[in-house]
Design a protein around this motif. Structure first.
Motif, PDB file in Angstrom:
ATOM      1  N   GLY A  82       0.780  -1.225   0.000  1.00 57.20           N
ATOM      2  CA  GLY A  82       0.000   0.000   0.000  1.00 57.20           C
ATOM      3  C   GLY A  82       0.815   1.278   0.000  1.00 57.20           C
ATOM      4  O   GLY A  82       0.261   2.368  -0.134  1.00 57.20           O
ATOM      5  N   GLU A  83       2.135   1.162   0.162  1.00 57.31           N
ATOM      6  CA  GLU A  83       3.005   2.341   0.146  1.00 57.31           C
ATOM      7  C   GLU A  83       3.601   2.495  -1.248  1.00 57.31           C
ATOM      8  O   GLU A  83       4.033   1.515  -1.867  1.00 57.31           O
ATOM      9  CB  GLU A  83       4.134   2.199   1.162  1.00 57.31           C
ATOM     10  CG  GLU A  83       5.040   3.425   1.237  1.00 57.31           C
ATOM     11  CD  GLU A  83       6.136   3.292   2.283  1.00 57.31           C
ATOM     12  OE1 GLU A  83       6.926   4.244   2.437  1.00 57.31           O
ATOM     13  OE2 GLU A  83       6.202   2.223   2.939  1.00 57.31           O
ATOM     14  N   HIS A 112      -7.636   8.183 -17.158  1.00 56.95           N
ATOM     15  CA  HIS A 112      -8.170   6.851 -16.860  1.00 56.95           C
ATOM     16  C   HIS A 112      -7.088   5.981 -16.237  1.00 56.95           C
ATOM     17  O   HIS A 112      -5.904   6.126 -16.527  1.00 56.95           O
ATOM     18  CB  HIS A 112      -8.692   6.186 -18.134  1.00 56.95           C
ATOM     19  CG  HIS A 112      -9.717   6.996 -18.860  1.00 56.95           C
ATOM     20  ND1 HIS A 112     -11.007   7.118 -18.415  1.00 56.95           N
ATOM     21  CD2 HIS A 112      -9.625   7.741 -19.988  1.00 56.95           C
ATOM     22  CE1 HIS A 112     -11.679   7.911 -19.248  1.00 56.95           C
ATOM     23  NE2 HIS A 112     -10.864   8.300 -20.206  1.00 56.95           N
ATOM     24  N   GLY A 113      -7.510   5.048 -15.381  1.00 55.20           N
ATOM     25  CA  GLY A 113      -6.562   4.140 -14.746  1.00 55.20           C
ATOM     26  C   GLY A 113      -7.235   3.412 -13.600  1.00 55.20           C
ATOM     27  O   GLY A 113      -8.460   3.473 -13.428  1.00 55.20           O
ATOM     28  N   LEU A 114      -6.442   2.700 -12.820  1.00 53.00           N
ATOM     29  CA  LEU A 114      -6.984   1.969 -11.682  1.00 53.00           C
ATOM     30  C   LEU A 114      -7.515   2.937 -10.637  1.00 53.00           C
ATOM     31  O   LEU A 114      -6.963   4.017 -10.432  1.00 53.00           O
ATOM     32  CB  LEU A 114      -5.891   1.093 -11.063  1.00 53.00           C
ATOM     33  CG  LEU A 114      -5.355  -0.039 -11.944  1.00 53.00           C
ATOM     34  CD1 LEU A 114      -4.205  -0.742 -11.235  1.00 53.00           C
ATOM     35  CD2 LEU A 114      -6.454  -1.023 -12.305  1.00 53.00           C
ATOM     36  N   HIS A 115      -8.585   2.533  -9.986  1.00 54.01           N
ATOM     37  CA  HIS A 115      -9.193   3.365  -8.951  1.00 54.01           C
ATOM     38  C   HIS A 115      -8.709   2.912  -7.578  1.00 54.01           C
ATOM     39  O   HIS A 115      -8.899   1.759  -7.190  1.00 54.01           O
ATOM     40  CB  HIS A 115     -10.719   3.287  -9.022  1.00 54.01           C
ATOM     41  CG  HIS A 115     -11.286   3.830 -10.297  1.00 54.01           C
ATOM     42  ND1 HIS A 115     -11.343   5.175 -10.569  1.00 54.01           N
ATOM     43  CD2 HIS A 115     -11.795   3.201 -11.381  1.00 54.01           C
ATOM     44  CE1 HIS A 115     -11.880   5.362 -11.772  1.00 54.01           C
ATOM     45  NE2 HIS A 115     -12.156   4.180 -12.281  1.00 54.01           N
ATOM     46  N   ALA A 116      -8.063   3.805  -6.848  1.00 54.84           N
ATOM     47  CA  ALA A 116      -7.569   3.484  -5.516  1.00 54.84           C
ATOM     48  C   ALA A 116      -8.681   3.663  -4.476  1.00 54.84           C
ATOM     49  O   ALA A 116      -9.568   4.500  -4.630  1.00 54.84           O
ATOM     50  CB  ALA A 116      -6.380   4.377  -5.171  1.00 54.84           C
ATOM     51  N   SER A 121      -6.399   8.239  -6.569  1.00 55.74           N
ATOM     52  CA  SER A 121      -6.074   7.428  -7.736  1.00 55.74           C
ATOM     53  C   SER A 121      -4.938   8.064  -8.533  1.00 55.74           C
ATOM     54  O   SER A 121      -4.944   9.278  -8.778  1.00 55.74           O
ATOM     55  CB  SER A 121      -7.309   7.271  -8.633  1.00 55.74           C
ATOM     56  OG  SER A 121      -8.341   6.588  -7.953  1.00 55.74           O
ATOM     57  N   GLY A 122      -3.979   7.262  -8.928  1.00 51.49           N
ATOM     58  CA  GLY A 122      -2.841   7.757  -9.691  1.00 51.49           C
ATOM     59  C   GLY A 122      -3.233   8.119 -11.114  1.00 51.49           C
ATOM     60  O   GLY A 122      -3.810   7.310 -11.829  1.00 51.49           O
ATOM     61  N   ARG A 123      -2.931   9.338 -11.518  1.00 54.58           N
ATOM     62  CA  ARG A 123      -3.278   9.802 -12.857  1.00 54.58           C
ATOM     63  C   ARG A 123      -2.106  10.514 -13.531  1.00 54.58           C
ATOM     64  O   ARG A 123      -2.300  11.363 -14.384  1.00 54.58           O
ATOM     65  CB  ARG A 123      -4.495  10.739 -12.793  1.00 54.58           C
ATOM     66  CG  ARG A 123      -5.783  10.042 -12.384  1.00 54.58           C
ATOM     67  CD  ARG A 123      -6.223   8.992 -13.399  1.00 54.58           C
ATOM     68  NE  ARG A 123      -7.453   8.316 -13.010  1.00 54.58           N
ATOM     69  CZ  ARG A 123      -7.510   7.151 -12.371  1.00 54.58           C
ATOM     70  NH1 ARG A 123      -6.372   6.533 -12.036  1.00 54.58           N
ATOM     71  NH2 ARG A 123      -8.646   6.598 -12.062  1.00 54.58           N
ATOM     72  N   HIS A 124      -0.885  10.146 -13.137  1.00 54.05           N
ATOM     73  CA  HIS A 124       0.273  10.698 -13.834  1.00 54.05           C
ATOM     74  C   HIS A 124       1.463   9.756 -13.692  1.00 54.05           C
ATOM     75  O   HIS A 124       1.550   8.963 -12.746  1.00 54.05           O
ATOM     76  CB  HIS A 124       0.639  12.093 -13.314  1.00 54.05           C
ATOM     77  CG  HIS A 124       1.472  12.076 -12.075  1.00 54.05           C
ATOM     78  ND1 HIS A 124       0.941  11.894 -10.816  1.00 54.05           N
ATOM     79  CD2 HIS A 124       2.821  12.198 -11.904  1.00 54.05           C
ATOM     80  CE1 HIS A 124       1.908  11.925  -9.921  1.00 54.05           C
ATOM     81  NE2 HIS A 124       3.069  12.104 -10.556  1.00 54.05           N
ATOM     82  N   GLU A 125       2.346   9.839 -14.643  1.00 55.95           N
ATOM     83  CA  GLU A 125       3.655   9.212 -14.568  1.00 55.95           C
ATOM     84  C   GLU A 125       4.662  10.248 -15.064  1.00 55.95           C
ATOM     85  O   GLU A 125       4.267  11.365 -15.428  1.00 55.95           O
ATOM     86  CB  GLU A 125       3.694   7.915 -15.385  1.00 55.95           C
ATOM     87  CG  GLU A 125       2.758   6.861 -14.815  1.00 55.95           C
ATOM     88  CD  GLU A 125       2.879   5.497 -15.482  1.00 55.95           C
ATOM     89  OE1 GLU A 125       3.650   5.368 -16.463  1.00 55.95           O
ATOM     90  OE2 GLU A 125       2.214   4.562 -15.021  1.00 55.95           O
ATOM     91  N   THR A 126       5.937   9.908 -15.042  1.00 50.62           N
ATOM     92  CA  THR A 126       6.940  10.911 -15.402  1.00 50.62           C
ATOM     93  C   THR A 126       7.920  10.368 -16.435  1.00 50.62           C
ATOM     94  O   THR A 126       8.146   9.162 -16.536  1.00 50.62           O
ATOM     95  CB  THR A 126       7.733  11.390 -14.165  1.00 50.62           C
ATOM     96  OG1 THR A 126       8.340  10.264 -13.532  1.00 50.62           O
ATOM     97  CG2 THR A 126       6.826  12.091 -13.184  1.00 50.62           C
ATOM     98  N   ILE A 127       8.480  11.297 -17.195  1.00 54.00           N
ATOM     99  CA  ILE A 127       9.562  10.992 -18.126  1.00 54.00           C
ATOM    100  C   ILE A 127      10.775  11.807 -17.682  1.00 54.00           C
ATOM    101  O   ILE A 127      10.713  13.041 -17.640  1.00 54.00           O
ATOM    102  CB  ILE A 127       9.200  11.373 -19.574  1.00 54.00           C
ATOM    103  CG1 ILE A 127       7.908  10.690 -20.011  1.00 54.00           C
ATOM    104  CG2 ILE A 127      10.353  11.010 -20.527  1.00 54.00           C
ATOM    105  CD1 ILE A 127       7.373  11.225 -21.323  1.00 54.00           C
ATOM    106  N   LEU A 128      11.842  11.132 -17.347  1.00 54.61           N
ATOM    107  CA  LEU A 128      13.099  11.808 -17.042  1.00 54.61           C
ATOM    108  C   LEU A 128      13.874  11.951 -18.347  1.00 54.61           C
ATOM    109  O   LEU A 128      14.270  10.951 -18.953  1.00 54.61           O
ATOM    110  CB  LEU A 128      13.912  10.999 -16.029  1.00 54.61           C
ATOM    111  CG  LEU A 128      13.291  10.821 -14.642  1.00 54.61           C
ATOM    112  CD1 LEU A 128      14.172   9.919 -13.794  1.00 54.61           C
ATOM    113  CD2 LEU A 128      13.069  12.155 -13.953  1.00 54.61           C
ATOM    114  N   TRP A 129      14.077  13.194 -18.784  1.00 56.68           N
ATOM    115  CA  TRP A 129      14.831  13.452 -20.007  1.00 56.68           C
ATOM    116  C   TRP A 129      16.230  13.915 -19.636  1.00 56.68           C
ATOM    117  O   TRP A 129      16.418  14.999 -19.093  1.00 56.68           O
ATOM    118  CB  TRP A 129      14.116  14.501 -20.877  1.00 56.68           C
ATOM    119  CG  TRP A 129      14.990  15.049 -21.975  1.00 56.68           C
ATOM    120  CD1 TRP A 129      15.991  14.397 -22.653  1.00 56.68           C
ATOM    121  CD2 TRP A 129      14.953  16.373 -22.517  1.00 56.68           C
ATOM    122  NE1 TRP A 129      16.586  15.221 -23.583  1.00 56.68           N
ATOM    123  CE2 TRP A 129      15.971  16.448 -23.507  1.00 56.68           C
ATOM    124  CE3 TRP A 129      14.189  17.501 -22.254  1.00 56.68           C
ATOM    125  CZ2 TRP A 129      16.217  17.615 -24.239  1.00 56.68           C
ATOM    126  CZ3 TRP A 129      14.431  18.660 -22.979  1.00 56.68           C
ATOM    127  CH2 TRP A 129      15.421  18.709 -23.968  1.00 56.68           C
TER     128      TRP A 129
END
Length: 263
Positions: A82-83, A112-116, A121-129
């Motif tokens: 859960g962490e 859209h994505g999984l519902h916590a 609920s997580g709705r972002h991710e990141t790109i390290l450039w």
């Protein structure tokens, strides 16, 4: 390029192939490694073991990256009991250890994505450039987006009455709202965590030129290959799961049959 052709899809562990690539040969590396959350294509490890494996891969990626090249690592979160653990923060020191320079932390947002149930609920991710040096390719014009007020004009000064914004559009910034690939999306394949072509396209257009070599060492269903075909880049894809390789090869072949190369 050693044993590799200019447009190639290899089935196997990336660490079996990366050592075969000559130093400084790749202009753009764009990939999304496994997040170590127990998906069907990964064996979940303890976090330290996962980071040790990533360290070895990153070391090889830095070695083969051209001095004018860029590396884009798209990641989300590792979850345990859960962490959540933000992988971009955990991986950043590994890239810095090998001398890369962070140019942007791009936030990819989606609706859209999984519902916590016990957190938001997580709705972002990141790109390290990252870039290898200060002398790197960056083509802004091909990825400009429409201006909010495209006909806005300067009201004073030497440019009074002239357009005050770039007619090609504005800089897209470091927050990218791009729909993720879910059930009914036209790009959807059997891969559970698929790159959107629009996201890959922005990176390819801005960080490489036509004819450059692009690498995805965790190629999944071949999105990077499809985008490179469309945009006139050479590419090398590596994917350890045979089923995903077959999906990717079929996507690329179908694209070749029905699409004209464009810039």
């Amino acid at each position: 390029m050693g044993v590799f052709n200019i447009m190639t899809y290899y089935n196997g562990d990336c660490m079996d192939y990366l050592p075969l690539i000559h130093d400084n040969k790749i202009q753009l590396i764009i990939t999304s490694p496994p997040y170590n959350i127990g998906k069907e294509y990964e064996d979940k490890k303890d976090l330290n073991s996962y980071l040790t494996t990533q360290d070895k891969i990153i070391k090889e990626l830095v070695r083969i990256l051209n001095p004018c090249g860029s590396l884009c690592y798209q990641v989300g979160f590792y979850v345990n009991n859960g962490e959540i653990y933000p992988l971009d923060i955990l991986l950043y020191p590994l890239f810095k250890k090998y001398g890369l320079k962070l140019r942007n932390r791009i936030v990819w947002t989606f609706n859209h994505g999984l519902h916590a149930k016990h957190r938001l609920s997580g709705r972002h991710e990141t790109i390290l450039w990252f870039t290898k040096t200060d002398d790197y390719i960056f083509n802004l014009d091909p990825i400009r987006i429409p201006q909010k007020y495209p006909n806005k004009k300067a009201f004073k000064g030497p440019n009074k009455g002239k357009l005050s914004c770039n007619p090609l559009g504005k800089n897209p910034g470091d927050v990218w709202p791009i729909t993720n690939i879910k059930a009914n999306h036209p790009e959807k394949t059997a891969h559970p965590c698929q790159f959107p072509e629009e996201l890959v396209g922005r990176c390819v257009l801005s960080l490489s030129n036509r004819g450059d070599m692009v690498l995805d060492p965790f190629a999944g269903s071949g999105t990077v290959g499809v985008v490179c075909e469309r945009l006139g880049r050479d590419y090398l894809l590596i994917e350890k799961e045979e089923d995903y390789c077959s999906i990717g090869k079929n996507r690329i072949n179908e694209f070749k049959k029905q699409t004209v190369l464009i810039d």
